[in-house]
Design an enzyme around this catalytic site. Sequence first.
Site, PDB file in Angstrom:
ATOM      1  CE1 TYR A 173      -3.618   2.565   0.952  1.00 46.69           C
ATOM      2  CE2 TYR A 173      -2.329   3.013   2.919  1.00 46.69           C
ATOM      3  CZ  TYR A 173      -3.368   3.328   2.077  1.00 46.69           C
ATOM      4  OH  TYR A 173      -4.170   4.408   2.364  1.00 46.69           O
ATOM      5  CE  LYS A 177      -3.353   5.794  -0.516  1.00 51.63           C
ATOM      6  NZ  LYS A 177      -4.391   6.725  -0.997  1.00 51.63           N
ATOM      7  NE  ARG A 221      -8.884   2.511   8.618  1.00 47.92           N
ATOM      8  CZ  ARG A 221      -9.098   3.662   8.003  1.00 47.92           C
ATOM      9  NH1 ARG A 221      -8.098   4.500   7.802  1.00 47.92           N
ATOM     10  NH2 ARG A 221     -10.288   3.981   7.566  1.00 47.92           N
TER      11      ARG A 221
END
Length: 379
Positions: A173, A177, A221
């Site tokens: 990720y 990004k 999360r």
Amino acid sequence: MPRPVPRLRTVPATGALPAGPRRILVLGAGGFVGSHLVPRLARRPGAEIVAVDRTLDKLEPGLPAVRRIEADIAKPGLLDELIRRAEVVVSLTALCNPALYNTRPLDVIDASFSDLLPVVKLCAARSRWLVHFSTCEVYGRTALDPRGRAMRKMVEDETALFLGPVQRERWTYAAAKQLLERVIWAHGQHGGLPFTIVRPFNVIGPRMDFIPGVDGDGIPRVLACFMHALMTGAPLQLVDGGRQRRSFLDVGEFVTAIERLLERPQASQGQIFNLGSPRNDFTIRALARALAAAYRKLRPQEPAPRLESVSAEAFYGPGYDDTAARIPSVAKAARLLGWRPRRTLAEMLPEIVGDYLARYAPIPTARARVAEAAGRSGR
Ligand code: UGA
């Protein structure tokens, strides 16, 4: 020779601050952040918001200045048409959940990079201001200066981006990004794209993520994980003992920062901003304790919550890795946007716990489940 980033023409001021752009396209408007940002933007004088997401269930219905579009951004022709009409494109779409980084890495890379390349290219081609939401994950495992020496805070234009090895899929990720940030930056420097990149640091608030088995599957999360545990009477699981640290920012203050940067294109275009709260730097264990205390205040009849340690491998599977500490420098946001976060974790938690309890009230509480089990066994 890099070309200067073109500045967006500001709309004439109606109050003390410039009003900022009016026609705003929000991609990923149905997520946690979008559900807070869109109503705030919609209240601005003359606002015309187009809110796009696969589902917009979290977004307050009936906002007068908001056109809702439930669609995938990959739908042919959709982006071209919407970006053409917008002054600003706010790009929020992501799969920003660590449990997915090592289990669905290709989906994560697509959602964070491949699917967003067309957005960047269309904004560049049409000179539309792209406000792109990146992530604090790009800093990686810990804060290091360019020579590899430890830093206390992560500084946008200074701190190295220190990811783990490829085998540690946690960093898929962050790598995706980071690459998109570099693409946006290059379009800005060499192609004239007006852009602002935001790196959110553990923004929390009502409506965050999902409760497994109720409105989503898998591991959300940490905030939603802990709320799920509290509401079902399960132990709060501390990955590797919960010694890792995060700095928690209130979603309302986060949205205020986004409003500020939209109001100040001269200051915010061509910039990367950390948005987080250095004063709310806590261990995950401390978060668990604070959340449990806030929960017990609202549900004093419930049994005392328990904490238990679990290995990262058992919790997330192979390929996980972690950030030891993550404290943002927000000096740039203070200087250029006049923004300083103030809310403490203790101030935020009661509202968050209340929101989860209100939304998930049908989940049987620990006491109800114990009573039900006792009833079944005839005691
Ligand atoms: C995630 C995303 O990867 C970032 O992109 C995003 O910016 C960030 O959340 C955010 O919310 O802003 P991370 O902070 O690692 O990063 O994700 P969380 O799920 O919030 O986990 C925080 C810490 O709690 C991690 O160390 C994790 O191992 C731990 N954890 C999580 C537990 O101890 N127990 C749990 O039940 C869940």
